[in-house]
Design a protein around this motif. Sequence first.
Motif, PDB file in Angstrom:
ATOM      1  N   VAL A   1       0.838  -1.212   0.000  1.00 65.18           N
ATOM      2  CA  VAL A   1       0.000   0.000   0.000  1.00 65.18           C
ATOM      3  C   VAL A   1       0.870   1.259   0.000  1.00 65.18           C
ATOM      4  O   VAL A   1       0.521   2.268  -0.604  1.00 65.18           O
ATOM      5  CB  VAL A   1      -0.964  -0.011   1.217  1.00 65.18           C
ATOM      6  CG1 VAL A   1      -1.574   1.345   1.472  1.00 65.18           C
ATOM      7  CG2 VAL A   1      -2.044  -1.062   1.015  1.00 65.18           C
ATOM      8  N   ASN A   2       2.017   1.189   0.675  1.00 69.12           N
ATOM      9  CA  ASN A   2       2.909   2.351   0.764  1.00 69.12           C
ATOM     10  C   ASN A   2       3.991   2.358  -0.316  1.00 69.12           C
ATOM     11  O   ASN A   2       4.903   3.176  -0.265  1.00 69.12           O
ATOM     12  CB  ASN A   2       3.525   2.415   2.162  1.00 69.12           C
ATOM     13  CG  ASN A   2       2.499   2.836   3.184  1.00 69.12           C
ATOM     14  OD1 ASN A   2       2.239   4.018   3.352  1.00 69.12           O
ATOM     15  ND2 ASN A   2       1.879   1.863   3.842  1.00 69.12           N
ATOM     16  N   ASN A   3       3.873   1.428  -1.284  1.00 70.24           N
ATOM     17  CA  ASN A   3       4.786   1.365  -2.414  1.00 70.24           C
ATOM     18  C   ASN A   3       6.252   1.247  -1.976  1.00 70.24           C
ATOM     19  O   ASN A   3       7.140   1.883  -2.542  1.00 70.24           O
ATOM     20  CB  ASN A   3       4.578   2.590  -3.326  1.00 70.24           C
ATOM     21  CG  ASN A   3       5.081   2.327  -4.726  1.00 70.24           C
ATOM     22  OD1 ASN A   3       5.101   1.194  -5.188  1.00 70.24           O
ATOM     23  ND2 ASN A   3       5.523   3.379  -5.406  1.00 70.24           N
ATOM     24  N   LEU A   4       6.477   0.446  -0.932  1.00 70.75           N
ATOM     25  CA  LEU A   4       7.826   0.202  -0.430  1.00 70.75           C
ATOM     26  C   LEU A   4       8.290  -1.127  -1.017  1.00 70.75           C
ATOM     27  O   LEU A   4       7.731  -2.174  -0.714  1.00 70.75           O
ATOM     28  CB  LEU A   4       7.806   0.171   1.099  1.00 70.75           C
ATOM     29  CG  LEU A   4       7.267   1.460   1.747  1.00 70.75           C
ATOM     30  CD1 LEU A   4       7.032   1.274   3.233  1.00 70.75           C
ATOM     31  CD2 LEU A   4       8.189   2.637   1.470  1.00 70.75           C
ATOM     32  N   LYS A   5       9.298  -1.066  -1.882  1.00 73.66           N
ATOM     33  CA  LYS A   5       9.628  -2.230  -2.700  1.00 73.66           C
ATOM     34  C   LYS A   5      10.930  -2.946  -2.362  1.00 73.66           C
ATOM     35  O   LYS A   5      11.035  -4.136  -2.533  1.00 73.66           O
ATOM     36  CB  LYS A   5       9.662  -1.821  -4.167  1.00 73.66           C
ATOM     37  CG  LYS A   5       8.320  -1.350  -4.687  1.00 73.66           C
ATOM     38  CD  LYS A   5       8.421  -1.046  -6.159  1.00 73.66           C
ATOM     39  CE  LYS A   5       7.223  -0.445  -6.801  1.00 73.66           C
ATOM     40  NZ  LYS A   5       5.952  -0.993  -6.578  1.00 73.66           N
ATOM     41  N   GLU A   6      11.936  -2.221  -1.938  1.00 71.03           N
ATOM     42  CA  GLU A   6      13.262  -2.826  -1.751  1.00 71.03           C
ATOM     43  C   GLU A   6      13.397  -3.381  -0.335  1.00 71.03           C
ATOM     44  O   GLU A   6      13.895  -2.718   0.560  1.00 71.03           O
ATOM     45  CB  GLU A   6      14.351  -1.786  -2.012  1.00 71.03           C
ATOM     46  CG  GLU A   6      14.391  -1.296  -3.437  1.00 71.03           C
ATOM     47  CD  GLU A   6      14.895  -2.363  -4.401  1.00 71.03           C
ATOM     48  OE1 GLU A   6      15.775  -3.144  -4.021  1.00 71.03           O
ATOM     49  OE2 GLU A   6      14.389  -2.408  -5.535  1.00 71.03           O
ATOM     50  N   TYR A   7      12.959  -4.630  -0.136  1.00 65.59           N
ATOM     51  CA  TYR A   7      13.023  -5.229   1.197  1.00 65.59           C
ATOM     52  C   TYR A   7      13.190  -6.742   1.108  1.00 65.59           C
ATOM     53  O   TYR A   7      12.939  -7.356   0.075  1.00 65.59           O
ATOM     54  CB  TYR A   7      11.760  -4.895   2.001  1.00 65.59           C
ATOM     55  CG  TYR A   7      10.500  -5.466   1.399  1.00 65.59           C
ATOM     56  CD1 TYR A   7      10.103  -6.774   1.675  1.00 65.59           C
ATOM     57  CD2 TYR A   7       9.713  -4.698   0.548  1.00 65.59           C
ATOM     58  CE1 TYR A   7       8.954  -7.308   1.095  1.00 65.59           C
ATOM     59  CE2 TYR A   7       8.567  -5.224  -0.030  1.00 65.59           C
ATOM     60  CZ  TYR A   7       8.197  -6.522   0.257  1.00 65.59           C
ATOM     61  OH  TYR A   7       7.066  -7.043  -0.317  1.00 65.59           O
ATOM     62  N   ARG A   8      13.629  -7.303   2.233  1.00 67.46           N
ATOM     63  CA  ARG A   8      13.672  -8.749   2.439  1.00 67.46           C
ATOM     64  C   ARG A   8      13.078  -8.981   3.818  1.00 67.46           C
ATOM     65  O   ARG A   8      13.509  -8.326   4.780  1.00 67.46           O
ATOM     66  CB  ARG A   8      15.104  -9.290   2.430  1.00 67.46           C
ATOM     67  CG  ARG A   8      15.975  -8.858   1.276  1.00 67.46           C
ATOM     68  CD  ARG A   8      15.647  -9.570  -0.028  1.00 67.46           C
ATOM     69  NE  ARG A   8      16.506  -9.131  -1.113  1.00 67.46           N
ATOM     70  CZ  ARG A   8      16.307  -8.035  -1.847  1.00 67.46           C
ATOM     71  NH1 ARG A   8      15.303  -7.232  -1.590  1.00 67.46           N
ATOM     72  NH2 ARG A   8      17.118  -7.727  -2.833  1.00 67.46           N
ATOM     73  N   ILE A   9      12.124  -9.880   3.928  1.00 69.14           N
ATOM     74  CA  ILE A   9      11.566 -10.239   5.233  1.00 69.14           C
ATOM     75  C   ILE A   9      12.138 -11.603   5.608  1.00 69.14           C
ATOM     76  O   ILE A   9      12.071 -12.547   4.823  1.00 69.14           O
ATOM     77  CB  ILE A   9      10.028 -10.289   5.203  1.00 69.14           C
ATOM     78  CG1 ILE A   9       9.458  -8.912   4.838  1.00 69.14           C
ATOM     79  CG2 ILE A   9       9.482 -10.751   6.563  1.00 69.14           C
ATOM     80  CD1 ILE A   9       7.959  -8.895   4.615  1.00 69.14           C
ATOM     81  N   ILE A  10      12.720 -11.671   6.800  1.00 68.56           N
ATOM     82  CA  ILE A  10      13.353 -12.906   7.264  1.00 68.56           C
ATOM     83  C   ILE A  10      12.802 -13.254   8.642  1.00 68.56           C
ATOM     84  O   ILE A  10      12.786 -12.403   9.538  1.00 68.56           O
ATOM     85  CB  ILE A  10      14.889 -12.739   7.338  1.00 68.56           C
ATOM     86  CG1 ILE A  10      15.441 -12.327   5.956  1.00 68.56           C
ATOM     87  CG2 ILE A  10      15.544 -14.017   7.847  1.00 68.56           C
ATOM     88  CD1 ILE A  10      16.898 -11.919   5.966  1.00 68.56           C
ATOM     89  N   LYS A  11      12.339 -14.502   8.803  1.00 71.47           N
ATOM     90  CA  LYS A  11      11.835 -14.958  10.102  1.00 71.47           C
ATOM     91  C   LYS A  11      13.001 -15.059  11.075  1.00 71.47           C
ATOM     92  O   LYS A  11      14.059 -15.586  10.727  1.00 71.47           O
ATOM     93  CB  LYS A  11      11.154 -16.316   9.958  1.00 71.47           C
ATOM     94  CG  LYS A  11      10.488 -16.794  11.247  1.00 71.47           C
ATOM     95  CD  LYS A  11       9.982 -18.222  11.154  1.00 71.47           C
ATOM     96  CE  LYS A  11       8.677 -18.293  10.408  1.00 71.47           C
ATOM     97  NZ  LYS A  11       8.062 -19.650  10.495  1.00 71.47           N
ATOM     98  N   ILE A  12      12.793 -14.524  12.290  1.00 75.88           N
ATOM     99  CA  ILE A  12      13.841 -14.600  13.309  1.00 75.88           C
ATOM    100  C   ILE A  12      13.325 -15.350  14.541  1.00 75.88           C
ATOM    101  O   ILE A  12      12.144 -15.300  14.857  1.00 75.88           O
ATOM    102  CB  ILE A  12      14.387 -13.207  13.698  1.00 75.88           C
ATOM    103  CG1 ILE A  12      13.276 -12.283  14.202  1.00 75.88           C
ATOM    104  CG2 ILE A  12      15.121 -12.574  12.520  1.00 75.88           C
ATOM    105  CD1 ILE A  12      13.773 -10.947  14.756  1.00 75.88           C
ATOM    106  N   ASN A  13      14.266 -16.024  15.222  1.00 74.43           N
ATOM    107  CA  ASN A  13      13.930 -16.796  16.416  1.00 74.43           C
ATOM    108  C   ASN A  13      14.559 -16.245  17.684  1.00 74.43           C
ATOM    109  O   ASN A  13      14.372 -16.787  18.756  1.00 74.43           O
ATOM    110  CB  ASN A  13      14.354 -18.259  16.228  1.00 74.43           C
ATOM    111  CG  ASN A  13      13.539 -18.918  15.134  1.00 74.43           C
ATOM    112  OD1 ASN A  13      12.319 -18.928  15.186  1.00 74.43           O
ATOM    113  ND2 ASN A  13      14.216 -19.444  14.135  1.00 74.43           N
TER     114      ASN A  13
END
Length: 159
Positions: free
Chosen positions: A69-81
Amino acid sequence: MKKFKKVVVGGTFDRLHLGHKALLRKAFEVGKIVYIGLTSDEMVREKPYAEKILPYERRLRDLLLFLEVNNLKEYRIIKINNAIGFTTKIKSLEAIVVSEETYKGALLVNKAREEVGLRPLEIIVIPLVKSKLGGKISSSLIRAGLIDPFGNPIHHQNL
């Protein structure tokens, strides 16, 4: 203006509220690529009202929707423990974005990076976003039913 190539931000991002959004916007403001550490279901078991925390998949979906929705494109989402997550594995990280409340976490990250021979991250701290009740907006208060994600108090009707 992008100051860093790679920045990191992390959290549970349960019931995305104004504080989360301010944190994420700041990360995208200062970084070209934003690495987002999203806490696993196992990691949130000790949080206040843990039983009310949305499952990882739902929090991930809400986060992806906010980014789209905020047009934020350059990212990586990584699950953390854990609090350190992947920050000792990605050598090229340059900065970490935290709130005043999570500043100590950034110090732990930098200590862990130094222990494996990596340079510490520059720490960018944003102020806490206040609720209409005066305290900070937090997912714990939202889960407790005291405020909404915008920091407005929730008035319970007497039955």
